[in-house]
Scaffold this motif. Structure first.
Motif, PDB file in Angstrom:
ATOM      1  N   MET A 199       0.816  -1.204   0.000  1.00 50.73           N
ATOM      2  CA  MET A 199       0.000   0.000   0.000  1.00 50.73           C
ATOM      3  C   MET A 199       0.852   1.258   0.000  1.00 50.73           C
ATOM      4  SD  MET A 199      -2.878  -1.318  -0.159  1.00 50.73           S
ATOM      5  CE  MET A 199      -3.570  -2.914   0.103  1.00 50.73           C
ATOM      6  N   ASN A 200       2.071   1.147   0.462  1.00 50.08           N
ATOM      7  CA  ASN A 200       3.014   2.261   0.461  1.00 50.08           C
ATOM      8  C   ASN A 200       4.030   2.016  -0.641  1.00 50.08           C
ATOM      9  OD1 ASN A 200       5.242   3.936   0.951  1.00 50.08           O
ATOM     10  ND2 ASN A 200       4.812   4.008   3.143  1.00 50.08           N
ATOM     11  N   PRO A 201       4.285   2.984  -1.538  1.00 48.05           N
ATOM     12  CA  PRO A 201       5.206   2.738  -2.649  1.00 48.05           C
ATOM     13  C   PRO A 201       6.642   2.467  -2.202  1.00 48.05           C
ATOM     14  CG  PRO A 201       4.483   5.031  -2.613  1.00 48.05           C
ATOM     15  CD  PRO A 201       3.662   4.294  -1.598  1.00 48.05           C
ATOM     16  N   ARG A 202       7.001   2.780  -0.974  1.00 48.75           N
ATOM     17  CA  ARG A 202       8.359   2.532  -0.485  1.00 48.75           C
ATOM     18  C   ARG A 202       8.435   1.275   0.380  1.00 48.75           C
ATOM     19  NH1 ARG A 202      11.723   6.481  -1.413  1.00 48.75           N
ATOM     20  NH2 ARG A 202      13.097   5.852   0.265  1.00 48.75           N
ATOM     21  N   THR A 203       7.354   0.466   0.374  1.00 46.61           N
ATOM     22  CA  THR A 203       7.286  -0.732   1.208  1.00 46.61           C
ATOM     23  C   THR A 203       6.912  -1.935   0.356  1.00 46.61           C
ATOM     24  OG1 THR A 203       6.527   0.631   3.045  1.00 46.61           O
ATOM     25  CG2 THR A 203       6.188  -1.725   3.260  1.00 46.61           C
ATOM     26  N   PHE A 204       7.520  -3.081   0.652  1.00 44.50           N
ATOM     27  CA  PHE A 204       7.147  -4.322  -0.018  1.00 44.50           C
ATOM     28  C   PHE A 204       7.332  -5.486   0.949  1.00 44.50           C
ATOM     29  CE2 PHE A 204      11.623  -3.664  -0.882  1.00 44.50           C
ATOM     30  CZ  PHE A 204      12.198  -4.921  -0.780  1.00 44.50           C
ATOM     31  N   ALA A 205       6.715  -6.627   0.622  1.00 47.20           N
ATOM     32  CA  ALA A 205       6.771  -7.804   1.491  1.00 47.20           C
ATOM     33  C   ALA A 205       7.351  -8.981   0.726  1.00 47.20           C
ATOM     34  CB  ALA A 205       5.376  -8.146   2.004  1.00 47.20           C
ATOM     35  N   THR A 206       8.025  -9.861   1.467  1.00 48.37           N
ATOM     36  CA  THR A 206       8.567 -11.090   0.885  1.00 48.37           C
ATOM     37  C   THR A 206       8.281 -12.253   1.825  1.00 48.37           C
ATOM     38  OG1 THR A 206      10.746 -10.817   1.927  1.00 48.37           O
ATOM     39  CG2 THR A 206      10.468  -9.901  -0.295  1.00 48.37           C
ATOM     40  N   GLY A 207       8.268 -13.447   1.267  1.00 50.92           N
ATOM     41  CA  GLY A 207       8.118 -14.671   2.045  1.00 50.92           C
ATOM     42  C   GLY A 207       8.755 -15.792   1.263  1.00 50.92           C
ATOM     43  N   GLY A 208       9.089 -16.892   1.934  1.00 48.88           N
ATOM     44  CA  GLY A 208       9.735 -17.966   1.197  1.00 48.88           C
ATOM     45  C   GLY A 208       9.926 -19.229   2.008  1.00 48.88           C
ATOM     46  N   TYR A 209      11.046 -19.907   1.733  1.00 54.25           N
ATOM     47  CA  TYR A 209      11.325 -21.212   2.306  1.00 54.25           C
ATOM     48  C   TYR A 209      11.556 -21.179   3.812  1.00 54.25           C
ATOM     49  CZ  TYR A 209      11.634 -23.177  -2.350  1.00 54.25           C
ATOM     50  OH  TYR A 209      11.329 -23.604  -3.613  1.00 54.25           O
ATOM     51  N   ASP A 210      11.880 -20.019   4.385  1.00 54.73           N
ATOM     52  CA  ASP A 210      12.112 -19.941   5.834  1.00 54.73           C
ATOM     53  C   ASP A 210      10.821 -19.817   6.641  1.00 54.73           C
ATOM     54  OD1 ASP A 210      11.402 -17.368   5.182  1.00 54.73           O
ATOM     55  OD2 ASP A 210      13.196 -16.417   6.014  1.00 54.73           O
ATOM     56  N   HIS A 211       9.643 -19.832   5.981  1.00 55.05           N
ATOM     57  CA  HIS A 211       8.310 -19.778   6.591  1.00 55.05           C
ATOM     58  C   HIS A 211       8.004 -18.412   7.189  1.00 55.05           C
ATOM     59  CE1 HIS A 211       8.979 -24.354   7.650  1.00 55.05           C
ATOM     60  NE2 HIS A 211       9.259 -24.068   6.396  1.00 55.05           N
ATOM     61  N   CYS A 237      -5.912  -1.586   5.738  1.00 53.92           N
ATOM     62  CA  CYS A 237      -4.913  -2.171   4.844  1.00 53.92           C
ATOM     63  C   CYS A 237      -4.376  -3.457   5.462  1.00 53.92           C
ATOM     64  CB  CYS A 237      -3.788  -1.180   4.590  1.00 53.92           C
ATOM     65  SG  CYS A 237      -4.331   0.237   3.628  1.00 53.92           S
ATOM     66  N   LYS A 238      -4.368  -4.519   4.645  1.00 54.83           N
ATOM     67  CA  LYS A 238      -3.948  -5.830   5.125  1.00 54.83           C
ATOM     68  C   LYS A 238      -2.988  -6.476   4.131  1.00 54.83           C
ATOM     69  CE  LYS A 238      -8.239  -6.799   7.631  1.00 54.83           C
ATOM     70  NZ  LYS A 238      -8.938  -5.539   7.397  1.00 54.83           N
ATOM     71  N   LEU A 239      -2.290  -7.506   4.611  1.00 49.23           N
ATOM     72  CA  LEU A 239      -1.436  -8.322   3.767  1.00 49.23           C
ATOM     73  C   LEU A 239      -1.927  -9.753   3.887  1.00 49.23           C
ATOM     74  CD1 LEU A 239       1.173  -8.475   1.994  1.00 49.23           C
ATOM     75  CD2 LEU A 239       2.390  -9.031   4.113  1.00 49.23           C
ATOM     76  N   VAL A 240      -2.262 -10.370   2.753  1.00 47.80           N
ATOM     77  CA  VAL A 240      -2.689 -11.765   2.732  1.00 47.80           C
ATOM     78  C   VAL A 240      -1.455 -12.613   2.469  1.00 47.80           C
ATOM     79  CG1 VAL A 240      -4.181 -13.473   1.617  1.00 47.80           C
ATOM     80  CG2 VAL A 240      -4.929 -11.093   1.780  1.00 47.80           C
ATOM     81  N   SER A 241      -1.215 -13.611   3.309  1.00 45.12           N
ATOM     82  CA  SER A 241      -0.105 -14.537   3.076  1.00 45.12           C
ATOM     83  C   SER A 241      -0.664 -15.949   2.970  1.00 45.12           C
ATOM     84  CB  SER A 241       0.943 -14.454   4.194  1.00 45.12           C
ATOM     85  OG  SER A 241       0.452 -14.990   5.392  1.00 45.12           O
ATOM     86  N   ALA A 242      -0.200 -16.693   1.975  1.00 44.38           N
ATOM     87  CA  ALA A 242      -0.691 -18.052   1.742  1.00 44.38           C
ATOM     88  C   ALA A 242       0.493 -18.981   1.577  1.00 44.38           C
ATOM     89  CB  ALA A 242      -1.565 -18.088   0.495  1.00 44.38           C
ATOM     90  N   GLY A 243       0.346 -20.204   2.089  1.00 47.15           N
ATOM     91  CA  GLY A 243       1.480 -21.107   2.033  1.00 47.15           C
ATOM     92  C   GLY A 243       1.144 -22.534   1.714  1.00 47.15           C
ATOM     93  N   ALA A 244       2.207 -23.313   1.623  1.00 48.47           N
ATOM     94  CA  ALA A 244       2.092 -24.738   1.357  1.00 48.47           C
ATOM     95  C   ALA A 244       1.492 -25.480   2.542  1.00 48.47           C
ATOM     96  CB  ALA A 244       3.463 -25.310   1.012  1.00 48.47           C
ATOM     97  N   ASP A 245       1.383 -24.814   3.703  1.00 48.43           N
ATOM     98  CA  ASP A 245       0.799 -25.430   4.897  1.00 48.43           C
ATOM     99  C   ASP A 245      -0.731 -25.341   4.912  1.00 48.43           C
ATOM    100  OD1 ASP A 245       0.583 -22.709   5.288  1.00 48.43           O
ATOM    101  OD2 ASP A 245       1.471 -22.702   7.291  1.00 48.43           O
ATOM    102  N   ASP A 267      -3.142  -7.427   9.599  1.00 47.74           N
ATOM    103  CA  ASP A 267      -3.563  -6.032   9.592  1.00 47.74           C
ATOM    104  C   ASP A 267      -2.324  -5.164   9.789  1.00 47.74           C
ATOM    105  OD1 ASP A 267      -6.112  -4.187   9.871  1.00 47.74           O
ATOM    106  OD2 ASP A 267      -4.613  -3.486  11.304  1.00 47.74           O
ATOM    107  N   LEU A 268      -2.045  -4.290   8.819  1.00 45.18           N
ATOM    108  CA  LEU A 268      -0.824  -3.490   8.863  1.00 45.18           C
ATOM    109  C   LEU A 268      -0.840  -2.445   9.976  1.00 45.18           C
ATOM    110  CD1 LEU A 268      -0.337  -3.153   5.032  1.00 45.18           C
ATOM    111  CD2 LEU A 268       1.161  -4.378   6.587  1.00 45.18           C
ATOM    112  N   SER A 269      -2.009  -1.893  10.318  1.00 49.06           N
ATOM    113  CA  SER A 269      -2.044  -0.854  11.347  1.00 49.06           C
ATOM    114  C   SER A 269      -1.962  -1.443  12.755  1.00 49.06           C
ATOM    115  CB  SER A 269      -3.282   0.026  11.202  1.00 49.06           C
ATOM    116  OG  SER A 269      -4.443  -0.760  11.303  1.00 49.06           O
ATOM    117  N   SER A 270      -2.677  -2.526  13.031  1.00 48.19           N
ATOM    118  CA  SER A 270      -2.628  -3.118  14.376  1.00 48.19           C
ATOM    119  C   SER A 270      -1.482  -4.126  14.534  1.00 48.19           C
ATOM    120  CB  SER A 270      -3.960  -3.794  14.713  1.00 48.19           C
ATOM    121  OG  SER A 270      -4.179  -4.898  13.860  1.00 48.19           O
ATOM    122  N   GLU A 271      -0.819  -4.468  13.425  1.00 50.87           N
ATOM    123  CA  GLU A 271       0.328  -5.388  13.417  1.00 50.87           C
ATOM    124  C   GLU A 271      -0.007  -6.731  14.062  1.00 50.87           C
ATOM    125  OE1 GLU A 271       3.762  -3.401  14.997  1.00 50.87           O
ATOM    126  OE2 GLU A 271       3.825  -1.989  13.324  1.00 50.87           O
TER     127      GLU A 271
END
Length: 195
Positions: free
Chosen positions: A1-13, A51-59, A66-70
């Motif tokens: 939601m912020n142009p200077r922010t991004f998220a990553t996820g991967g094999y480390d869960h 504003c939220k971030l949806v994360s989905a995994g192999a689990d 929720d980005l504001s309440s963390e």
């Protein structure tokens, strides 16, 4: 939601939220308290009531952070591993690509008590595998399938992209569909309804 922010996820869960430095020469990562028991396969920013971030995994877990309440405000369990998460017409639902032989797609309403929480659809396949109501996905044979989310009985159109190669991702970019195969080949096709 912020142009200077991004998220990553991967094999480390772990899901990390990154913030670019003021000079854009680096980024600082902060791990989020999202618990996945396996590979994080897809992330999607959404904005419904906040504003939220949806994360989905192999689990087979889909978490809404929720980005504001963390904090994680909702967790959905799927019956199959989730490959990708896509936006839909409403900010209260997401489209999941899952590892299922006949029903590869699930539209999930992520409100806590939805009237119809899941809509499943797909195409007949030998192996597991939008824009304005149109959703695009790739298959194992190198084709892009376009779906109209208002009528999921059959694929709207099947377009050849990278013959004989499994497609890893399909995205809409301006007036084109961009398909990427697992061996990093790209195909550019005009969007549905474009010349």
């Amino acid at each position: 939601m912020n142009p200077r922010t991004f998220a990553t996820g991967g094999y480390d869960h772990v899901v990390h939220l990154w913030k670019l430095t003021e000079d854009s020469q680096g980024a600082i990562a902060s791990p989020l308290a999202i618990r996945h028991a396996s590979l994080v396969q897809s992330l999607l920013p959404i904005c419904d009531t906040s504003c939220k971030l949806v994360s989905a995994g192999a689990d087979c877990s889909v978490h809404l952070w929720d980005l504001s309440s963390e904090r994680v405000v909702n967790t959905m369990k799927t019956s199959n591993s989730v490959y990708h998460v896509h936006k839909t017409l409403t900010s209260f639902s997401t489209l999941l690509e899952v590892a299922h032989r006949e029903l590869q797609f699930e539209v999930r309403d992520h409100r806590l008590v939805p009237e119809r929480p899941v809509q499943r659809f797909g195409y007949e396949a030998s192996k597991p595998h939008g824009r304005d109501g149109i959703f695009a996905c790739g298959d194992r044979e190198g084709n892009v399938r376009l779906w109209d989310l208002r009528n999921t009985a059959h694929a709207l159109q099947v377009l050849p992209a990278v013959s004989g190669r499994k497609l890893a991702q399909v995205i809409f970019s301006d007036n084109y569909l961009v398909a990427s195969s697992e061996d990093q080949r790209l195909a550019f096709m005009p969007c549905f309804g474009q010349p």
